[in-house]
Design a protein around this motif. Structure first.
Motif, PDB file in Angstrom:
ATOM      1  N   LEU A  57       1.032  -1.342   0.465  1.00 47.44           N
ATOM      2  CA  LEU A  57      -0.027   0.421   0.021  1.00 47.44           C
ATOM      3  C   LEU A  57       0.258   1.288   0.228  1.00 47.44           C
ATOM      4  CD1 LEU A  57      -2.771   1.259   0.349  1.00 47.44           C
ATOM      5  CD2 LEU A  57      -2.962   0.986   2.390  1.00 47.44           C
ATOM      6  N   ILE A  58       0.927   2.132  -0.865  1.00 45.40           N
ATOM      7  CA  ILE A  58       1.855   2.905  -1.395  1.00 45.40           C
ATOM      8  C   ILE A  58       0.850   4.189  -0.785  1.00 45.40           C
ATOM      9  CG2 ILE A  58       2.808   4.599  -3.078  1.00 45.40           C
ATOM     10  CD1 ILE A  58       2.688   3.058  -5.228  1.00 45.40           C
ATOM     11  N   HIS A  59       1.684   4.844   0.309  1.00 41.05           N
ATOM     12  CA  HIS A  59       1.070   6.007   1.273  1.00 41.05           C
ATOM     13  C   HIS A  59       1.714   7.051   0.755  1.00 41.05           C
ATOM     14  CE1 HIS A  59      -1.302   3.248   4.264  1.00 41.05           C
ATOM     15  NE2 HIS A  59       0.199   3.099   4.427  1.00 41.05           N
ATOM     16  N   ASN A  60       1.103   8.453   0.340  1.00 38.63           N
ATOM     17  CA  ASN A  60       1.842   9.300   0.267  1.00 38.63           C
ATOM     18  C   ASN A  60       1.012  10.570   0.850  1.00 38.63           C
ATOM     19  OD1 ASN A  60       2.749  11.746  -0.636  1.00 38.63           O
ATOM     20  ND2 ASN A  60       1.454  11.736  -3.290  1.00 38.63           N
ATOM     21  N   PHE A  61       1.585  10.554   1.479  1.00 38.09           N
ATOM     22  CA  PHE A  61       1.627  11.304   2.817  1.00 38.09           C
ATOM     23  C   PHE A  61       2.099  13.170   3.084  1.00 38.09           C
ATOM     24  CE2 PHE A  61       1.981   7.470   5.371  1.00 38.09           C
ATOM     25  CZ  PHE A  61       0.782   7.430   5.811  1.00 38.09           C
ATOM     26  N   THR A  62       2.782  12.826   1.607  1.00 39.49           N
ATOM     27  CA  THR A  62       2.830  14.695   1.565  1.00 39.49           C
ATOM     28  C   THR A  62       2.148  15.738   0.192  1.00 39.49           C
ATOM     29  OG1 THR A  62       3.724  14.561  -1.246  1.00 39.49           O
ATOM     30  CG2 THR A  62       5.174  12.936   0.801  1.00 39.49           C
ATOM     31  N   ASP A  63       2.185  16.450   0.243  1.00 37.93           N
ATOM     32  CA  ASP A  63       1.389  17.476  -0.760  1.00 37.93           C
ATOM     33  C   ASP A  63       1.482  17.386  -2.108  1.00 37.93           C
ATOM     34  OD1 ASP A  63       0.756  18.873   1.939  1.00 37.93           O
ATOM     35  OD2 ASP A  63       2.033  20.232   2.587  1.00 37.93           O
ATOM     36  N   TYR A  64       2.742  16.610  -2.815  1.00 41.49           N
ATOM     37  CA  TYR A  64       2.445  16.576  -4.207  1.00 41.49           C
ATOM     38  C   TYR A  64       1.989  14.835  -4.441  1.00 41.49           C
ATOM     39  CZ  TYR A  64       4.726  20.586  -2.571  1.00 41.49           C
ATOM     40  OH  TYR A  64       5.716  22.036  -2.024  1.00 41.49           O
ATOM     41  N   PRO A  65       1.892  15.597  -5.893  1.00 39.21           N
ATOM     42  CA  PRO A  65       1.677  13.985  -6.282  1.00 39.21           C
ATOM     43  C   PRO A  65       3.042  13.078  -6.783  1.00 39.21           C
ATOM     44  CG  PRO A  65       0.190  15.687  -7.785  1.00 39.21           C
ATOM     45  CD  PRO A  65       0.947  16.254  -6.805  1.00 39.21           C
ATOM     46  N   PHE A  66       3.201  11.687  -6.311  1.00 35.04           N
ATOM     47  CA  PHE A  66       3.284  10.743  -6.271  1.00 35.04           C
ATOM     48  C   PHE A  66       3.561  10.219  -7.992  1.00 35.04           C
ATOM     49  CE2 PHE A  66       6.096   6.768  -4.905  1.00 35.04           C
ATOM     50  CZ  PHE A  66       7.385   7.132  -5.409  1.00 35.04           C
ATOM     51  N   GLY A  67       4.375  10.585  -8.891  1.00 37.69           N
ATOM     52  CA  GLY A  67       4.691   9.511 -10.096  1.00 37.69           C
ATOM     53  C   GLY A  67       5.944   8.421  -9.662  1.00 37.69           C
TER      54      GLY A  67
END
Length: 125
Positions: A57-67
């Motif tokens: 499960l990829i968690h993107n906790f940042t404020d930017y999209p993760f490509g």
């Protein structure tokens, strides 16, 4: 607030049992005090082509999209490195504050052979 999303093909193909498992992992991990990208393990397997499949499960906790564009990943079990690879998946972008399941495939020859791969961790390098 972190949200769970499924890529369209996953949303169609995912069994009810697997969806419940992923939702449970999301519930357990969505409030981790983290401000970056984090991978929560779902399962590991060797397929018919002898590739190592690592589903997370990829968690993107940042404020930017993760490509997924030329990202280097390391798969380790109990701190010992077993697989390393560079991945590009142009169709996949994990939006900000979203968690999404995905499977990374390490082809035969790109990982160390052993009898078990469970309880490992996938991380950016």
């Amino acid at each position: 607030m972190q949200q769970l999303q499924f890529e369209a093909s996953w949303d169609k193909a995912l069994s009810a049992k697997d969806r419940l498992k992923i939702e449970g992992i999301f519930t357990e991990t969505k409030n981790i005090n983290h401000s970056d990208i984090l991978f929560s393990p779902i399962r590991e397997a060797i397929n018919h082509e002898e590739s190592l499949l690592v589903t997370v499960l990829i968690h993107n906790f940042t404020d930017y999209p993760f490509g997924i564009h030329h990202i280097s990943l390391l798969y380790s079990v109990q701190g010992e490195a077993f697989a390393e690879g560079v991945f590009t998946q142009p169709a996949l972008t994990v939006p900000s504050k979203v968690s999404m399941p995905w499977t990374f495939i390490f082809p035969k020859g790109s990982y160390r052979t052993q009898t078990a791969y469970e309880n490992g961790q996938l991380g950016l390098i």
